[in-house]
Structures are given as structure tokens and as C-alpha cells.
Motif scaffolding. Structure first.
Motif, short mmCIF file in Angstrom:
data_model
loop_
_atom_site.label_atom_id
_atom_site.label_comp_id
_atom_site.label_asym_id
_atom_site.label_seq_id
_atom_site.Cartn_x
_atom_site.Cartn_y
_atom_site.Cartn_z
N ALA A 95 14.44 -1.22 6.55
CA ALA A 95 14.71 0.13 6.04
C ALA A 95 14.44 0.23 4.54
CB ALA A 95 16.15 0.53 6.33
N PHE A 96 14.62 -0.87 3.82
CA PHE A 96 14.37 -0.87 2.38
C PHE A 96 13.16 -1.76 2.09
CE2 PHE A 96 18.77 0.33 2.81
CZ PHE A 96 18.90 1.36 1.89
N VAL A 97 12.15 -1.17 1.47
CA VAL A 97 10.90 -1.88 1.17
C VAL A 97 10.86 -2.21 -0.31
CG1 VAL A 97 8.38 -1.77 1.23
CG2 VAL A 97 9.73 -0.65 3.03
N TRP A 98 10.77 -3.49 -0.63
CA TRP A 98 10.63 -3.95 -2.01
C TRP A 98 9.13 -4.07 -2.30
CZ3 TRP A 98 14.72 -6.67 -5.05
CH2 TRP A 98 16.01 -6.45 -4.53
N SER A 99 8.70 -3.50 -3.42
CA SER A 99 7.27 -3.51 -3.75
C SER A 99 7.07 -3.81 -5.22
CB SER A 99 6.63 -2.16 -3.38
OG SER A 99 7.22 -1.11 -4.12
N THR A 100 5.84 -4.14 -5.59
CA THR A 100 5.56 -4.56 -6.96
C THR A 100 4.20 -4.08 -7.43
OG1 THR A 100 5.64 -6.49 -8.46
CG2 THR A 100 4.46 -6.76 -6.39
N VAL A 101 4.02 -4.12 -8.75
CA VAL A 101 2.76 -3.78 -9.41
C VAL A 101 2.52 -4.76 -10.54
CG1 VAL A 101 3.79 -2.15 -11.06
CG2 VAL A 101 1.40 -1.86 -10.39
N ILE A 129 5.71 1.26 -4.54
CA ILE A 129 6.10 2.47 -3.83
C ILE A 129 7.26 3.09 -4.61
CG2 ILE A 129 6.80 3.48 -1.63
CD1 ILE A 129 5.96 0.74 -0.37
N PRO A 130 7.01 4.10 -5.43
CA PRO A 130 8.10 4.74 -6.18
C PRO A 130 9.18 5.28 -5.24
CG PRO A 130 5.96 5.43 -7.02
CD PRO A 130 5.70 4.70 -5.74
N SER A 131 10.40 5.37 -5.74
CA SER A 131 11.52 5.79 -4.90
C SER A 131 11.34 7.19 -4.35
CB SER A 131 12.82 5.70 -5.69
OG SER A 131 12.76 6.54 -6.85
N TRP A 132 10.56 8.03 -5.05
CA TRP A 132 10.38 9.41 -4.61
C TRP A 132 9.22 9.58 -3.61
CZ3 TRP A 132 5.46 9.90 -6.23
CH2 TRP A 132 5.08 9.29 -7.44
N SER A 133 8.55 8.51 -3.25
CA SER A 133 7.42 8.61 -2.33
C SER A 133 7.86 9.05 -0.94
CB SER A 133 6.70 7.26 -2.22
OG SER A 133 6.22 6.85 -3.47
N LYS A 134 7.03 9.82 -0.27
CA LYS A 134 7.31 10.25 1.09
C LYS A 134 7.01 9.15 2.11
CE LYS A 134 6.58 15.18 0.23
NZ LYS A 134 5.81 16.40 0.61
N ASP A 135 6.04 8.30 1.79
CA ASP A 135 5.71 7.18 2.66
C ASP A 135 5.15 6.06 1.82
OD1 ASP A 135 2.74 7.43 2.47
OD2 ASP A 135 3.11 9.31 3.53
N MET A 161 2.66 -13.58 -14.34
CA MET A 161 2.13 -12.25 -14.57
C MET A 161 3.28 -11.25 -14.69
SD MET A 161 -1.29 -12.09 -12.14
CE MET A 161 -0.38 -12.01 -10.59
N ALA A 162 3.15 -10.33 -15.62
CA ALA A 162 4.17 -9.31 -15.82
C ALA A 162 4.08 -8.28 -14.70
CB ALA A 162 3.98 -8.63 -17.17
N GLY A 163 5.21 -8.00 -14.08
CA GLY A 163 5.23 -7.04 -12.99
C GLY A 163 6.45 -6.14 -13.05
N LEU A 164 6.41 -5.09 -12.26
CA LEU A 164 7.55 -4.19 -12.05
C LEU A 164 7.83 -4.16 -10.55
CD1 LEU A 164 6.31 -1.12 -14.15
CD2 LEU A 164 7.52 -3.15 -14.99
N TYR A 165 9.06 -3.81 -10.18
CA TYR A 165 9.35 -3.68 -8.76
C TYR A 165 10.17 -2.43 -8.49
CZ TYR A 165 14.18 -5.41 -9.44
OH TYR A 165 15.49 -5.56 -9.82
N GLU A 166 10.07 -1.96 -7.27
CA GLU A 166 10.84 -0.80 -6.80
C GLU A 166 11.43 -1.12 -5.43
OE1 GLU A 166 12.03 1.89 -7.77
OE2 GLU A 166 10.81 2.83 -9.33
N ILE A 167 12.49 -0.40 -5.08
CA ILE A 167 13.10 -0.50 -3.76
C ILE A 167 13.04 0.88 -3.13
CG2 ILE A 167 15.13 -1.20 -2.44
CD1 ILE A 167 16.03 -2.77 -4.96
N TRP A 168 12.24 1.01 -2.08
CA TRP A 168 12.00 2.32 -1.45
C TRP A 168 12.69 2.37 -0.11
CZ3 TRP A 168 8.77 3.40 2.96
CH2 TRP A 168 8.56 4.77 3.18
#
Length: 239
Positions: A156-162, A69-75, A137-144
């Protein structure tokens, strides 16, 4: 790849295997033989201390939601589509480039599933696993930041990965055209270092999941249903 994978090891076992300094999870996950997008999964990452930004930081085991979930996502619904990122273009894609620059992680896995065939009902699942140890496995994470929740809400803060993927080769390419990128143990520290932002150097740390160190065999179509779970899903079947 990658649409399903397996993590049966405990948080303590993964912490030992991946040299984790701190297990930073609110809830420990149960063994999962059918990890699917939107589920919580374990990730290994490095977080530098806030009071010492030049410090190497500590390696943590955390839980994240599979589906970036990129930081700029609306949901958070966009995360259902962003479960994989092509390693070939990850440094340029708007959804991934900021995370690739400084928010990289390792996603431990016993192995992963792929399907062969074109028709949905006729597709045959295969389980692909390393001959020794776990996959990193190689991954990336975001905090939304979820705008619908108050600041004091623990959700309130969602940690997600790809998961990063690349073109499949040899026998694995006969099962599916994509496969996960892995990070070798010697490159873990450099890959996880948020201060390391040289895209060319980072790309060299990625290793395809090649035959020779992996075994692939057919398994039951029970894995097709995300609600099915258990070690029986990775037992080989005869075609």
C-alpha cells in the motif's frame, strides 16, 4: 546521468560500509550490473524514532523504487520520468522540494553508465566507477500511498527515490553533459538528518563526480538492453 548503474555488493557489505544501524528490507536484492528505472534499489536513510522526535534516529538500509513518486501523484507512472533531479533547482521544484527538505538519502553504487553519441544505435556506453570504494550518490525519497490498495496490504505504501545530478565537467562532460552528485563520508550524517532543512547548507554537502577519483572506459553495448545482466557488462572493450 543517471539512467543505469551498478550495485553488486550485498546488504551486509553495504551496511558495514555505510555505518547502518539496521537493515530494514523485506527482501534482499541480488547483485545487479544493469540497474534501470522502476527497479528496486538499496538506499541509506535516517528515520527518527516516533517516540523521541528529538533523537538523531537510526541509519537504515532500505529498498526503494527508482523513480520518484511525489505524495500528491494519482498513480506511480510519474516515477518513470522522475529518475533524476537537477541539484541546481531541486529546492524549488514542486516534485522535489518537500523531499529535499527532509527526506534525503544515499544511493550506494559500484559505478554508473553513460552514453556518448547522438544516434541511438551508434551511441557508445561507458562505465564510470570510483578508483576505491563505493559511490554515495545523493538522493531523495518519498513514501506514496497507493489508493487502490487496502491499508493492510504490504504494497500500500510505495517508497521511491531520485538521483541528484549536476553539469558534467572535464573528461566526463565529453561523454555526457550530466553526472551524479555525491555526498562525502564526512557529510553523510548531516545530509541524512531530516531535521537539517537549511537548503544552502545542504547544497554545500553535494560534490560532483569529478575525474581524478573516477575511471571511465567503454563497455559492451549489451548494457543497452535492460534484460542483460552480469559482471561481463562492466568489462572494458576496445573501440
Amino acid at each position: 546521468m543517471c539512467g543505469r548503474y551498478v550495485v553488486s555488493q550485498s546488504a551486509d557489505d553495504l551496511a558495514d560500509e555505510f555505518g547502518v544501524d539496521r537493515i530494514a528490507v523485506r527482501e534482499r536484492l541480488e547483485p545487479d550490473w544493469n540497474v534501470a528505472p522502476s527497479k528496486q534499489v538499496y538506499a541509506v536513510l535516517t528515520r527518527p524514532p516516533r517516540d523521541a522526535p528529538g533523537d538523531a534516529g537510526e541509519r537504515r538500509l532500505v529498498t526503494v523504487r527508482w523513480g520518484l513518486i511525489p505524495s500528491w501523484s494519482k498513480d506511480l507512472s510519474i516515477g518513470n520520468k522522475l529518475i533524476n533531479a537537477r541539484a541546481e533547482s531541486v529546492a524549488e521544484k514542486p516534485a522535489f522540494r518537500r523531499a529535499f527538505a527532509s527526506r534525503r538519502c544515499l544511493l550506494p553504487a559500484d559505478g554508473f553508465y553513460e552514453w556518448r553519441g547522438e544516434k541511438k544505435g551508434a551511441r557508445q556506453p561507458f562505465y564510470i566507477r570510483p578508483r576505491a570504494g563505493s559511490l554515495a550518490m545523493a538522493g531523495l525519497y518519498e513514501i506514496w500511498r497507493d489508493p487502490t490498495r487496502p491499508d493492510d496490504d504490504p504494497e500500500a505504501f510505495v517508497w521511491s527515490t531520485v538521483v541528484l545530478t549536476t553539469q558534467a565537467v572535464d573528461e566526463l562532460g565529453e561523454i555526457h553533459d550530466r553526472m551524479p552528485m555525491l555526498v562525502g563520508r564526512d557529510s553523510w550524517s548531516a545530509w541524512l538528518d531530516p531535521a537539517n532543512q537549511n537548503a544552502s547548507d545542504l547544497q554545500t554537502m553535494l560534490t560532483p563526480a569529478v575525474p581524478g577519483v573516477l575511471d571511465a572506459y567503454p563497455v559492451s553495448k549489451e548494457v543497452n538492453k535492460v534484460t542483460n545482466n552480469g559482471p561481463q557488462l562492466v568489462e572494458p572493450v576496445t573501440l
